[in-house]
Motif scaffolding. Sequence first.
Motif, short mmCIF file in Angstrom:
data_model
loop_
_atom_site.label_atom_id
_atom_site.label_comp_id
_atom_site.label_asym_id
_atom_site.label_seq_id
_atom_site.Cartn_x
_atom_site.Cartn_y
_atom_site.Cartn_z
N SER A 24 37.11 42.19 42.29
CA SER A 24 37.90 41.27 41.48
C SER A 24 38.06 39.91 42.15
CB SER A 24 39.29 41.86 41.23
OG SER A 24 40.06 41.87 42.43
N GLY A 25 37.77 39.85 43.45
CA GLY A 25 37.93 38.62 44.20
C GLY A 25 39.36 38.36 44.66
N ARG A 26 40.27 39.32 44.43
CA ARG A 26 41.67 39.11 44.79
C ARG A 26 41.92 39.18 46.29
NH1 ARG A 26 44.87 42.96 43.56
NH2 ARG A 26 43.25 44.51 43.10
N TYR A 27 41.15 39.97 47.00
CA TYR A 27 41.37 40.09 48.43
C TYR A 27 40.06 40.39 49.14
CZ TYR A 27 41.27 45.18 47.62
OH TYR A 27 40.90 46.46 47.26
N LEU A 28 40.06 40.15 50.44
CA LEU A 28 38.93 40.52 51.29
C LEU A 28 39.43 41.46 52.37
CD1 LEU A 28 39.17 38.71 54.16
CD2 LEU A 28 38.54 36.89 52.58
N LEU A 29 38.50 42.24 52.93
CA LEU A 29 38.79 43.16 54.01
C LEU A 29 37.90 42.81 55.19
CD1 LEU A 29 38.81 46.53 52.00
CD2 LEU A 29 40.82 45.25 52.78
N GLY A 58 41.19 48.21 63.68
CA GLY A 58 41.99 48.01 62.49
C GLY A 58 41.19 47.37 61.36
N LEU A 59 41.74 47.48 60.15
CA LEU A 59 41.17 46.85 58.97
C LEU A 59 42.24 45.94 58.40
CD1 LEU A 59 38.65 46.85 57.04
CD2 LEU A 59 39.88 48.57 55.68
N VAL A 87 48.23 38.16 54.92
CA VAL A 87 47.46 39.08 55.77
C VAL A 87 48.31 40.31 56.06
CG1 VAL A 87 46.28 39.39 57.98
CG2 VAL A 87 46.26 37.15 56.87
N ARG A 88 47.70 41.49 55.91
CA ARG A 88 48.36 42.73 56.29
C ARG A 88 47.34 43.71 56.81
NH1 ARG A 88 51.04 45.67 51.30
NH2 ARG A 88 51.23 47.32 52.88
N GLN A 89 47.76 44.59 57.69
CA GLN A 89 46.86 45.62 58.20
C GLN A 89 46.83 46.77 57.22
OE1 GLN A 89 47.42 46.59 62.29
NE2 GLN A 89 45.78 48.11 62.33
#
Length: 326
Positions: free
Chosen positions: A203-208, A216-217, A227-229
């Motif tokens: 969807s393009g909403r977030y990247l990993l 961690g990811l 940003v969150r883990q």
Amino acid sequence: MSRSIHRRTFLTTAAALAGAVALPATAARAAAAPRISTAFTLPEERAYPEGIALDARTGDAYVGSYTTGAVYRAVRGSRAAEVFLPSGTDGRTTANGLKADRAGRLWVIDSTAGVDVYDLRTRALLARFTVPGGGPSFVNDLALGPDGTAYLTDSSRPVVYRVTPADLGRAHGGSATLDAAYDLSAVAPSDGLFLNGIVVDPSGRYLLAVGMTGGGLYRVGTATGSVRQVALNGGDLKHGDGLELAHGTLWAAHNATNTLSRWRLSPDGTSARLERQFTDTALQIPTTLARTHGRLLVVRSQFDKGGPMGQGVPEEPFTVAWVDGI
């Protein structure tokens, strides 16, 4: 950055993480072992491949040489790749992260400088994006969003760079500076290499992006920069290198431990559960992977055999593997 610095960086990372391998979950061990076979061979001695890109229009695969900057092409169905861009093309001394976009362009990272963008038909250099000044840098991997935006990790800086289609248009025929759009310093460890593989939600909403040393990811909101883990259940991503994401499933290559893993993401990308993990020396230090027709193409770098991660003599020719069953 000199080749000796590259080598020390990889050696330091491998030494720091030696023995820090997460054991697979019981369920992940129960299934039959995946099958590994050779997909195609690579030309040239000391190729030490690192990145791979698939052209969705043709099915051709492109592989970059970490030690020379050459790019190889394996035509769909071919058992042997050929030189597509020779070593040293446009002054490039290394080629790690690669991606092919839907417009027929090939993105090639030079970890020492930034990223080059080529026309796949003519092989002409369309644009070059360089790292902004201000200390050491190691541009490592990239992913393309659904709108054509490119996101790039830096293993020496806790940032993700961004190149939008508008940025590419403005730089066409010339060069520009990479935009350090996302700051991950709040979650960055202080023990060397950090960000490596990266993928974008469809969807393009977030990247990993994976943190190679800590395992961690990290989830980054593309619109907000939040940003969150990601909560990892059943394992970790230590030595995590290339990533692949499809239909809520995330695959990862763990380079120094000859491991591949498969994770199930939650719908919002805030947690992931380990479904499968296996280790096999036949993976030969896998640096990245790409999924096509239900199979994984895995780059066998052999970095530990005379490359940036150790002494020795590599097996010739260098190859890219098929892995079935994960």
